[in-house]
Write a protein that holds these residues in place. Structure first.
Motif, short mmCIF file in Angstrom:
data_model
loop_
_atom_site.label_atom_id
_atom_site.label_comp_id
_atom_site.label_asym_id
_atom_site.label_seq_id
_atom_site.Cartn_x
_atom_site.Cartn_y
_atom_site.Cartn_z
N GLY A 85 0.80 -1.21 0.00
CA GLY A 85 0.00 0.00 0.00
C GLY A 85 0.83 1.26 0.00
N GLN A 86 2.12 1.14 -0.34
CA GLN A 86 3.04 2.27 -0.38
C GLN A 86 3.55 2.49 -1.81
N THR A 87 3.87 3.74 -2.13
CA THR A 87 4.44 4.04 -3.44
C THR A 87 5.84 3.44 -3.53
N VAL A 88 6.12 2.80 -4.65
CA VAL A 88 7.41 2.13 -4.88
C VAL A 88 8.09 2.81 -6.06
N THR A 89 9.36 3.19 -5.90
CA THR A 89 10.09 3.82 -6.99
C THR A 89 11.45 3.16 -7.15
N GLU A 90 11.95 3.24 -8.37
CA GLU A 90 13.33 2.84 -8.66
C GLU A 90 13.84 3.79 -9.74
N ALA A 91 14.90 4.53 -9.41
CA ALA A 91 15.40 5.55 -10.33
C ALA A 91 16.18 4.96 -11.50
N ASP A 92 16.79 3.80 -11.31
CA ASP A 92 17.58 3.21 -12.39
C ASP A 92 17.64 1.70 -12.19
N LEU A 93 16.87 0.99 -12.96
CA LEU A 93 16.84 -0.47 -12.85
C LEU A 93 18.20 -1.09 -13.16
N SER A 94 18.99 -0.42 -14.00
CA SER A 94 20.27 -1.00 -14.39
C SER A 94 21.30 -0.98 -13.27
N THR A 95 21.07 -0.15 -12.24
CA THR A 95 21.99 -0.09 -11.10
C THR A 95 21.31 -0.47 -9.79
N ALA A 96 20.07 -0.97 -9.87
CA ALA A 96 19.32 -1.32 -8.66
C ALA A 96 19.96 -2.52 -7.96
N ALA A 118 5.42 2.99 -8.93
CA ALA A 118 4.17 2.24 -8.77
C ALA A 118 3.40 2.87 -7.62
N HIS A 119 2.22 3.40 -7.93
CA HIS A 119 1.43 4.17 -6.97
C HIS A 119 0.16 3.39 -6.63
N PRO A 120 -0.04 3.00 -5.36
CA PRO A 120 -1.24 2.25 -5.01
C PRO A 120 -2.49 3.14 -5.08
N LEU A 121 -3.60 2.56 -5.48
CA LEU A 121 -4.89 3.24 -5.48
C LEU A 121 -5.62 2.80 -4.21
N LEU A 122 -5.70 3.70 -3.25
CA LEU A 122 -6.16 3.34 -1.91
C LEU A 122 -7.59 3.77 -1.66
N LEU A 123 -8.39 2.82 -1.15
CA LEU A 123 -9.72 3.10 -0.62
C LEU A 123 -9.61 2.96 0.89
N VAL A 125 -7.77 2.08 3.85
CA VAL A 125 -6.57 1.27 4.05
C VAL A 125 -6.53 0.10 3.06
N VAL A 126 -7.50 0.01 2.18
CA VAL A 126 -7.58 -1.09 1.21
C VAL A 126 -6.99 -0.65 -0.12
N THR A 127 -6.12 -1.47 -0.69
CA THR A 127 -5.55 -1.19 -2.00
C THR A 127 -6.44 -1.78 -3.08
N ALA A 128 -7.03 -0.92 -3.92
CA ALA A 128 -7.93 -1.37 -4.98
C ALA A 128 -7.17 -1.68 -6.26
N GLY A 129 -6.03 -1.06 -6.45
CA GLY A 129 -5.27 -1.26 -7.68
C GLY A 129 -3.94 -0.53 -7.58
N VAL A 130 -3.21 -0.54 -8.67
CA VAL A 130 -1.90 0.11 -8.71
C VAL A 130 -1.74 0.80 -10.06
N LEU A 131 -1.35 2.07 -10.03
CA LEU A 131 -0.97 2.81 -11.24
C LEU A 131 0.55 2.78 -11.33
N THR A 132 1.08 2.26 -12.42
CA THR A 132 2.52 2.13 -12.57
C THR A 132 2.99 2.88 -13.81
#
Length: 233
Positions: A85-96, A118-123, A125-132
């Motif tokens: 339920g948290q936003t997930v980011t990665e600035a550079d997959l090639s160096t992750a 990847a940004h969760p779509l929250l209702l 405390v419930v995650t309905a989906g993810v916008l990536t």
């Protein structure tokens, strides 16, 4: 539509949501361009199983390929956002760090994608989906861009909530469930091998991973009878 049309675009989508429009009111190609992304997807989080890709640009295979990779490998930013339920980011997959997504990261680096959010779509405390969102250029997303993605995600959730249940189930009259064939193939395997649907899905994913194939391609081969998965496959 110029890049500085984002406020107007968001306002039009807000109005569409107020009148009961679903995700078909938002074109993924326009959203990606105005949000300065190279691909954008929206995945629905079902009661069971991994997120279902529901909305993307049909003319751009990048987002769909990356979401399929995550479903096949069982890891990645969309799945992490759905789980936490948290936003997930990665600035550079090639160096992750290889420890973060040991299977997904090297596979994603075989595509042009480099940065992801990847940004969760929250209702509540419930995650309905993810916008990536994906970018082919590395580097952290600026604060303003992240704020714009957050605003779009809120509107996308409103549109998702107006999508009729029958459209989500069948792909008619609105957004399309990208992996309908995967579920159909799992049903075929479940009957053929006398196993549960969950076990059938795992078998499809394992075959796709071992043979470096896209999960929808494996599913299609099962449905058409060109591939018969058993204990030896």
């Amino acid at each position: 539509m110029a890049r500085d049309d984002l406020p107007g675009y968001l306002q039009r989508l807000r109005q569409a949501a107020r009148t009961g429009a679903d995700l078909s009111a938002a074109q993924a190609a326009d959203a990606a361009r105005l949000l300065r992304l190279d691909a954008v997807t929206l995945s629905l989080l079902p009661t069971r199983g991994p997120p279902e890709l529901l909305w993307s640009d049909p003319a751009d295979a990048l987002g769909r390929a990356l979401e399929d990779l995550q479903t096949t490998l069982g890891e990645g930013p969309t799945l992490d956002a759905a789980r936490t339920g948290q936003t997930v980011t990665e600035a550079d997959l090639s160096t992750a760090s290889a420890a973060r997504w040991p299977l997904f990261t090297p596979a994603a680096c075989d595509t042009p994608a480099r940065a992801v959010i990847a940004h969760p779509l929250l209702l509540g405390v419930v995650t309905a989906g993810v916008l990536t969102g994906y970018r082919i250029t590395p580097g952290p997303l600026p604060a303003r861009q992240r704020q714009e993605i957050t605003r779009f995600a809120r509107i996308a959730l409103d549109l998702l909530l107006h999508t009729p249940p029958h459209a989500l189930a069948t792909g008619t009259g609105g957004p399309d469930l990208h992996r309908a064939e995967v579920h159909q193939a799992a049903g075929v395997l479940s009957v053929r091998l006398a196993i549960s649907i969950d076990d059938a899905l795992l078998r499809l994913r394992a075959h796709a991973w071992r043979h470096n194939q896209a999960l929808p391609d494996v599913a299609r081969a099962v449905i058409t009878g060109h591939l018969r998965l058993d204990s030896h496959n």
